[in-house]
Scaffold this motif. Structure first.
Motif, PDB file in Angstrom:
ATOM      1  N   CYS A  87       0.844  -1.195   0.000  1.00 43.84           N
ATOM      2  CA  CYS A  87       0.000   0.000   0.000  1.00 43.84           C
ATOM      3  C   CYS A  87       0.877   1.242   0.000  1.00 43.84           C
ATOM      4  N   ASP A  88       0.807   2.042  -1.068  1.00 45.17           N
ATOM      5  CA  ASP A  88       1.611   3.263  -1.155  1.00 45.17           C
ATOM      6  C   ASP A  88       0.946   4.387  -0.366  1.00 45.17           C
ATOM      7  N   GLY A  89       1.768   5.106   0.408  1.00 40.68           N
ATOM      8  CA  GLY A  89       1.252   6.184   1.244  1.00 40.68           C
ATOM      9  C   GLY A  89       1.589   5.937   2.698  1.00 40.68           C
ATOM     10  N   ASP A  90       0.967   6.723   3.606  1.00 37.22           N
ATOM     11  CA  ASP A  90       1.240   6.502   5.022  1.00 37.22           C
ATOM     12  C   ASP A  90       0.123   5.704   5.687  1.00 37.22           C
ATOM     13  N   TYR A  91      -1.122   6.143   5.504  1.00 36.65           N
ATOM     14  CA  TYR A  91      -2.260   5.426   6.066  1.00 36.65           C
ATOM     15  C   TYR A  91      -3.330   5.230   4.999  1.00 36.65           C
ATOM     16  N   LYS A  92      -4.148   4.192   5.184  1.00 36.79           N
ATOM     17  CA  LYS A  92      -5.240   3.952   4.254  1.00 36.79           C
ATOM     18  C   LYS A  92      -6.337   3.179   4.975  1.00 36.79           C
ATOM     19  N   GLN A  93      -7.569   3.522   4.689  1.00 33.70           N
ATOM     20  CA  GLN A  93      -8.684   2.745   5.216  1.00 33.70           C
ATOM     21  C   GLN A  93      -8.996   1.605   4.263  1.00 33.70           C
ATOM     22  N   VAL A  94      -9.177   0.416   4.827  1.00 37.06           N
ATOM     23  CA  VAL A  94      -9.514  -0.769   4.036  1.00 37.06           C
ATOM     24  C   VAL A  94     -10.728  -1.433   4.676  1.00 37.06           C
ATOM     25  N   GLY A  95     -11.144  -2.561   4.143  1.00 37.34           N
ATOM     26  CA  GLY A  95     -12.226  -3.328   4.740  1.00 37.34           C
ATOM     27  C   GLY A  95     -11.665  -4.508   5.515  1.00 37.34           C
ATOM     28  N   TRP A  96     -12.445  -5.018   6.457  1.00 40.51           N
ATOM     29  CA  TRP A  96     -11.967  -6.185   7.212  1.00 40.51           C
ATOM     30  C   TRP A  96     -11.745  -7.387   6.298  1.00 40.51           C
ATOM     31  N   GLU A  97     -12.455  -7.410   5.171  1.00 42.22           N
ATOM     32  CA  GLU A  97     -12.219  -8.502   4.236  1.00 42.22           C
ATOM     33  C   GLU A  97     -10.790  -8.486   3.703  1.00 42.22           C
ATOM     34  N   ASN A  98     -10.194  -7.274   3.610  1.00 41.15           N
ATOM     35  CA  ASN A  98      -8.801  -7.170   3.167  1.00 41.15           C
ATOM     36  C   ASN A  98      -7.851  -7.742   4.206  1.00 41.15           C
ATOM     37  N   VAL A  99      -8.138  -7.484   5.476  1.00 42.33           N
ATOM     38  CA  VAL A  99      -7.306  -8.031   6.556  1.00 42.33           C
ATOM     39  C   VAL A  99      -7.457  -9.543   6.623  1.00 42.33           C
ATOM     40  N   ILE A 100      -8.697 -10.020   6.483  1.00 39.26           N
ATOM     41  CA  ILE A 100      -8.952 -11.462   6.520  1.00 39.26           C
ATOM     42  C   ILE A 100      -8.202 -12.161   5.392  1.00 39.26           C
ATOM     43  N   ALA A 101      -8.178 -11.518   4.225  1.00 43.58           N
ATOM     44  CA  ALA A 101      -7.464 -12.109   3.081  1.00 43.58           C
ATOM     45  C   ALA A 101      -5.971 -12.227   3.359  1.00 43.58           C
ATOM     46  N   LYS A 102      -5.420 -11.290   4.130  1.00 45.97           N
ATOM     47  CA  LYS A 102      -3.998 -11.345   4.484  1.00 45.97           C
ATOM     48  C   LYS A 102      -3.731 -12.415   5.541  1.00 45.97           C
ATOM     49  N   ASN A 103      -4.701 -12.635   6.442  1.00 40.71           N
ATOM     50  CA  ASN A 103      -4.601 -13.628   7.515  1.00 40.71           C
ATOM     51  C   ASN A 103      -3.209 -13.608   8.176  1.00 40.71           C
ATOM     52  N   PRO A 104      -2.840 -12.500   8.818  1.00 38.14           N
ATOM     53  CA  PRO A 104      -1.468 -12.332   9.328  1.00 38.14           C
ATOM     54  C   PRO A 104      -1.080 -13.330  10.413  1.00 38.14           C
ATOM     55  N   ASP A 105       0.216 -13.607  10.457  1.00 40.64           N
ATOM     56  CA  ASP A 105       0.762 -14.499  11.491  1.00 40.64           C
ATOM     57  C   ASP A 105       0.779 -13.813  12.856  1.00 40.64           C
ATOM     58  N   TRP A 106       1.000 -12.487  12.846  1.00 42.68           N
ATOM     59  CA  TRP A 106       1.071 -11.714  14.084  1.00 42.68           C
ATOM     60  C   TRP A 106       0.266 -10.434  13.933  1.00 42.68           C
ATOM     61  N   ILE A 107      -0.325 -10.000  15.036  1.00 41.29           N
ATOM     62  CA  ILE A 107      -1.041  -8.727  15.064  1.00 41.29           C
ATOM     63  C   ILE A 107      -0.542  -7.900  16.246  1.00 41.29           C
ATOM     64  N   GLN A 108      -0.198  -6.658  15.974  1.00 36.87           N
ATOM     65  CA  GLN A 108       0.165  -5.734  17.048  1.00 36.87           C
ATOM     66  C   GLN A 108      -1.065  -4.946  17.456  1.00 36.87           C
ATOM     67  N   LEU A 109      -1.354  -4.942  18.743  1.00 36.36           N
ATOM     68  CA  LEU A 109      -2.469  -4.165  19.270  1.00 36.36           C
ATOM     69  C   LEU A 109      -1.998  -2.725  19.422  1.00 36.36           C
ATOM     70  N   GLY A 110      -2.264  -1.928  18.407  1.00 36.40           N
ATOM     71  CA  GLY A 110      -1.783  -0.547  18.388  1.00 36.40           C
ATOM     72  C   GLY A 110      -2.686   0.350  19.211  1.00 36.40           C
ATOM     73  N   VAL A 111      -2.347   0.510  20.485  1.00 37.97           N
ATOM     74  CA  VAL A 111      -3.136   1.338  21.396  1.00 37.97           C
ATOM     75  C   VAL A 111      -2.336   2.585  21.754  1.00 37.97           C
ATOM     76  N   ARG A 112      -2.970   3.740  21.703  1.00 38.69           N
ATOM     77  CA  ARG A 112      -2.296   4.978  22.063  1.00 38.69           C
ATOM     78  C   ARG A 112      -2.258   5.144  23.568  1.00 38.69           C
ATOM     79  N   ASN A 113      -1.258   5.828  24.036  1.00 43.57           N
ATOM     80  CA  ASN A 113      -1.035   6.025  25.461  1.00 43.57           C
ATOM     81  C   ASN A 113      -2.267   6.617  26.138  1.00 43.57           C
ATOM     82  N   ARG A 114      -2.736   5.960  27.194  1.00 42.63           N
ATOM     83  CA  ARG A 114      -3.913   6.414  27.934  1.00 42.63           C
ATOM     84  C   ARG A 114      -3.551   7.227  29.175  1.00 42.63           C
TER      85      ARG A 114
END
Length: 358
Positions: free
Chosen positions: A265-292
């Motif tokens: 994906c060219d650029g910095d950020y992009k909105q996609v659909g969950w179907e795109n993530v499911i298609a990738k089926n990643p081995d690892w997921i980082q829980l990207g949470v901002r400092n609370r």
């Protein structure tokens, strides 16, 4: 787009930083806790560029600095220029910065819990504003929210510079696969604040840490490297926002020996659909949470992000979710320029390659 040129001094290009003039630089003392500023003589004028190449020139070290968020504040503290910071936006929560940096950070006046209001920034008395967020052109010349114009900054006597590795990410011509732009930001801030010796130490430390990871995992063939998805929980769950290949997170993930699920994906950020993530089926997921703002609040947010993935019909069947390959590493140290980008490289590599990374 509003371009800005401060002064007309001829400059010599050194990487992304422009340094003009001659004369020696003296940095006396360097404090890893960021206590006080190094004393400096010579090394000015110094010029730095924005995302479009317009220059801002400093004839002396700035005395009163405002930072747009905790990232710029932390860098100044690490450089030893923290005593010149008079205010910040997006302040770090208590206990979220390491060691003595935290105590000093808590003493900095909070000008905005998020984006600093325009009037408050212009009336702050600052002579320098360090902006992590803004990109030139599309945002009208400055920052998130109702930002001052170049003319308003100039009228207030405030010079405006950027952490370019984050602010200019979307305009990068090629994928970002290393931390050289982050290191250039640190080098640039060191030159502007007269703390170049400390900047060199910080950059050397980052290079050493990343080199050790690369030595440990660099021999892993590309097709054998685990796939990795940065789940930006705080950007919303209805439609995921993914980090693309111009974002510093792409470099962090790549250097750690992983393959970003959205590296194409060219650029910095992009909105996609969950179907795109499911298609990738990643081995690892980082829980990207901002400092609370506290360890307990951060844990709660990580718990919520994990529970969402485990309970949502669209994501509970993902390989990473079923295998428990969910990393709890904060968003800021992954997606915003800082010394801790190298720490995040190490943290990801330790999880993905147990026993290989010390």
């Amino acid at each position: 787009m509003r371009t800005r040129v401060w002064g007309g001094t001829a400059a010599v290009v050194l990487g992304g930083l422009l340094v003009a003039g001659c004369g020696g630089e003296k940095d006396t003392g360097s404090d890893s806790a960021g206590k006080g500023a190094n004393s400096v003589s010579g090394a000015y004028p110094v010029s730095v560029t924005d995302c479009m190449g317009a220059e801002t020139t400093f004839s002396a070290t700035p005395k009163k600095i405002v930072t747009s968020n905790a990232s710029g504040l932390e860098l100044l503290l690490r450089l030893g220029a923290g005593d010149r910071v008079i205010g910040t936006g997006f302040p770090p929560g208590k206990g979220t910065l390491p060691g003595a940096l935290d105590a000093r950070a808590q003493k900095v006046e909070v000008l905005g819990q998020t984006v600093i209001p325009k009037e408050k920034l212009l009336g702050s008395g600052a002579d320098l504003y360090i902006d992590t967020f803004a990109s030139m052109g599309s945002m009208g010349g400055g920052g998130m929210g109702d930002a001052p114009t170049a003319e308003e900054f100039k009228a207030a006597g405030i010079k405006h510079i950027y952490l370019k590795s984050t602010a200019c990410a979307a305009q990068s011509k090629t994928p970002v696969t290393d931390l050289s732009a982050v290191e250039a930001d640190i080098t640039s801030l060191g030159a502007v604040t007269g703390t170049s010796a400390r900047a060199r130490e910080l950059v050397a430390g980052m290079k050493e840490k990343v080199a050790a990871v690369r030595k440990a995992v660099g021999g892993t063939p590309e097709n054998k490297r685990p796939t990795y998805f940065f789940f930006d929980y705080d950007a919303g769950t209805k439609q995921p926002t993914v980090t693309c290949n111009r974002q510093v997170a792409n470099a962090v993930i790549t250097l750690a020996g992983a393959r970003s699920a959205f590296a194409a994906c060219d650029g910095d950020y992009k909105q996609v659909g969950w179907e795109n993530v499911i298609a990738k089926n990643p081995d690892w997921i980082q829980l990207g949470v901002r400092n609370r703002g506290s360890e307990s609040a951060n844990k709660k947010a990580f718990d919520e992000a994990e529970q969402w993935l485990k309970s949502n019909p669209a994501t509970k069947g993902l390989k990473a979710v079923k295998e428990g390959h969910l990393l709890r590493i904060g968003s800021e140290q992954t997606t915003i320029a800082g010394v801790e980008n190298a720490d995040t490289v190490e943290a990801i590599a330790k999880a993905l390659y147990p026993g290989k990374v010390g």
